[in-house]
Design a protein around this motif. Structure first.
Motif, short mmCIF file in Angstrom:
data_model
loop_
_atom_site.label_atom_id
_atom_site.label_comp_id
_atom_site.label_asym_id
_atom_site.label_seq_id
_atom_site.Cartn_x
_atom_site.Cartn_y
_atom_site.Cartn_z
N ARG A 55 -67.99 -48.96 21.71
CA ARG A 55 -67.22 -50.18 21.42
C ARG A 55 -65.76 -49.88 21.10
O ARG A 55 -65.10 -49.21 21.87
CB ARG A 55 -67.90 -50.98 20.30
N ALA A 106 -75.92 -57.89 13.66
CA ALA A 106 -77.34 -58.27 13.68
C ALA A 106 -77.90 -58.24 12.25
O ALA A 106 -78.62 -59.15 11.83
CB ALA A 106 -78.12 -57.32 14.60
N SER A 136 -71.42 -66.03 22.88
CA SER A 136 -70.93 -64.69 23.22
C SER A 136 -70.85 -64.42 24.72
O SER A 136 -69.90 -64.82 25.36
CB SER A 136 -71.77 -63.62 22.52
N ASP A 176 -72.65 -67.83 13.05
CA ASP A 176 -72.59 -66.44 13.53
C ASP A 176 -71.55 -66.44 14.65
O ASP A 176 -71.81 -66.91 15.75
CB ASP A 176 -73.96 -66.00 14.06
N SER A 180 -68.61 -59.31 13.90
CA SER A 180 -68.75 -57.87 14.10
C SER A 180 -67.47 -57.12 13.72
O SER A 180 -66.37 -57.58 14.01
CB SER A 180 -69.06 -57.54 15.56
N LYS A 208 -66.10 -55.25 17.42
CA LYS A 208 -65.79 -55.94 18.68
C LYS A 208 -64.28 -56.18 18.69
O LYS A 208 -63.52 -55.22 18.60
CB LYS A 208 -66.62 -57.21 18.81
C1 LIG Z 1 -72.57 -59.21 19.16
C2 LIG Z 1 -73.25 -60.27 18.43
C3 LIG Z 1 -74.24 -60.00 17.48
C4 LIG Z 1 -74.71 -58.60 17.22
O1 LIG Z 1 -73.68 -57.84 16.68
P1 LIG Z 1 -73.85 -56.27 16.47
O2 LIG Z 1 -72.61 -55.89 15.75
O3 LIG Z 1 -73.98 -55.68 17.83
O4 LIG Z 1 -75.08 -56.05 15.68
C5 LIG Z 1 -74.81 -61.03 16.80
N1 LIG Z 1 -74.45 -62.30 17.05
C6 LIG Z 1 -73.51 -62.62 17.95
C7 LIG Z 1 -73.17 -64.06 18.18
C8 LIG Z 1 -72.86 -61.61 18.67
O5 LIG Z 1 -71.92 -61.91 19.58
#
Ligand SMILES: *Cc1c(COP(=O)(O)O)cnc(C)c1O
Length: 471
Positions: free
Chosen positions: A109, A165, A239, A269, A303, A306
């Motif tokens: 990442r 997550a 996402s 989220d 995250s 990201k």
């Molecule tokens: C990427 C993502 C996750 C998981 O994130 P990680 O950091 O990979 O565990 C959970 N929810 C959403 C909406 C995401 O885009």
């Protein structure tokens, strides 16, 4: 195993080197210096056993009957070197990413900023992880990162766990286990890497209450689903997935109004999320975390690795009582992060606080590069490869990829360097690049290697051209 040795095998098996003989070879000495005697002995045993079996079991093995003892020892050395190389290839190591995929999940990442790297090295020794220097007493882990996160997002408090997550899981578990969470059917997505909203929900002990349809969900759908078991209204960012056409979804502000009226907390989220408005990079769909908080979300997760451009982590921001409840829960003790992550995260968040993130954070630098800048860099770089007569270079417009499950329909324009190798097929060329030092990870486009410098730092360019000139 039954004995399948036939008389014609006997003569060649007698020439097979003993493990001891292989251990005395030049290759063995090298392997031992790198990985130790125990590892070497194990590897040598496996190699000799593998050769023995090959002789017995394979009709057309390449051990010609006339092989000499020296031939077989040389072969065993080659096998040992190969065995060792395979082991070396799975070692965690730096690679050069020329794929143009910015947040490349397979390649770790977000690459960290220089400041974040330095901070990690510094924290690697003793550090004040749970120590209050001012008072000389025990301190709370993550205080600074939590504070920076709260300040940057306008939230009352914040908390860091292992990944997003884990953040979603702990929010659902602590706030909604035993009760219902209302989610739109348009948001029951799989993010990749096995993060599936319904599965995470089931594991958390909360019951998913789906509302609306795949393409359209209205505020009345949420309203009608609220009952005495409802613990949470949740909005999940889709996402890596978009629904287009006849669609409707309910925004955070509207959901917040319902949440206040019915006294049920609202959780978002955000997935990648953004600390500031990324629409100037063409990213118009990423929730701005401060906007979500301002619009009335009670708790938001996103995250750390990201588009934030930091280390792997899950960031939770929101109302003080909620964050405090999560912080006190045993699950937080299980999902908390280590000092190296805090070091990298603090340094990354500090860049946002100073408003120097666009200069400092690699992910943002990569996003910010214009097609024109990339054209110049690529032309310049191609010029440096001319001394390798095997490389036939051309340049062409192409697309980079955001990656990391964010913004699937945003593909920033880029300039690609397309290379054909006079003596190698594209597949062989790609393998050579992967086997070079450092490994170069490239895409093949129409039988050519495609190099997108967007994901290559200026510091890596010299290494990349050295690798390419040698092939
Ligand atoms: C990427 C993502 C996750 C998981 O994130 P990680 O950091 O990979 O565990 C959970 N929810 C959403 C909406 C995401 O885009």
């Amino acid at each position: 195993m039954e004995n399948r040795e036939k008389p014609e095998h006997q003569s060649i098996l007698r020439l097979l080197p003993s493990v001891d003989a292989l251990l005395r070879s030049e290759t063995a000495v090298r392997v031992q210096s790198e990985s130790g005697a125990k590892y070497l002995t194990g590897a040598a045993r496996q190699v000799v056993e593998m050769m023995r079996r090959e002789i017995i079991e394979k009709e057309n093995n390449n051990f010609a009957a006339e092989s000499s003892r020296a031939d077989l020892l040389a072969k065993a050395e080659n096998y040992l070197a190969e065995f060792h190389q395979k082991e070396e290839k799975i070692k965690l190591q730096k690679v050069i990413n020329v794929t143009g995929v910015i947040v490349h999940t397979n390649l770790g990442r977000a690459p960290l900023s220089e400041n974040a790297r330095r901070a990690m090295v510094e924290a690697a020794g003793y550090c004040n992880l749970e120590y209050d220097i001012e008072n000389g007493k025990r301190g709370r882990r993550g205080r600074r990162a939590d504070k920076l996160l709260a300040n940057l997002t306008g939230a009352e408090d914040a908390l860091v766990v292992n990944n997003c997550a884990a953040a979603a899981f702990i929010v659902l578990n602590v706030l909604a286990a035993g009760g219902e969470v209302i989610v739109s059917r348009g948001e029951l997505v799989e993010i990749g890497g096995d993060f599936r909203v319904p599965d995470v929900m089931a594991q958390s002990g909360a019951t998913l209450r789906e509302v609306g349809t795949t393409n359209r969900t209205k505020i009345s759908d949420y309203e009608n689903a609220i009952g005495e078991n409802t613990r949470l209204l949740a909005k999940i960012h889709p996402s890596n997935f978009r629904i287009k056409g006849f669609t409707k979804s309910v925004g955070i502000a509207e959901l917040a109004k319902l949440s206040r009226e019915r006294n049920i907390p609202l959780y978002e989220d955000a997935g990648s999320g953004a600390i500031f408005d990324f629409s100037k990079y063409g990213l118009t769909d990423e929730p701005i975390i401060s906007k979500s908080i301002e619009s009335g979300a009670d708790v938001v997760t996103f995250s750390g690795d990201k588009l934030l451009g930091g280390a792997q982590s899950g960031l939770i921001v929101g109302r003080r009582e909620i964050i405090e409840k999560i912080r006190k829960h045993t699950l937080y003790r299980i999902l908390r992060v280590n000092k190296l992550i805090y070091a990298a995260l603090e340094a990354t968040l500090e860049a946002f606080q100073r408003e120097t993130a666009e200069r400092e954070i690699p992910v943002l630098q990569m996003l910010a590069q214009t097609a024109e800048q990339l054209k110049k860099r690529t032309e310049n770089f191609a010029g440096k490869l001319s001394e390798n007569a095997n490389l036939l270079c051309e340049i062409a417009w192409g697309k980079s990829v955001i990656g990391g499950g964010s913004a699937p329909d945003v593909e920033p324009e880029t300039m690609l360097l397309l290379i054909r190798h006079q003596k190698l097929t594209a597949e062989k060329f790609e393998r050579e690049l992967r086997f070079s030092d450092p490994p170069v990870i490239a895409r093949i486009l129409a039988d050519k290697i495609a190099i997108d410098l967007r994901t290559v730092s200026e510091a890596e360019e010299a290494e990349l051209s050295r690798v390419l000139r040698k092939i």
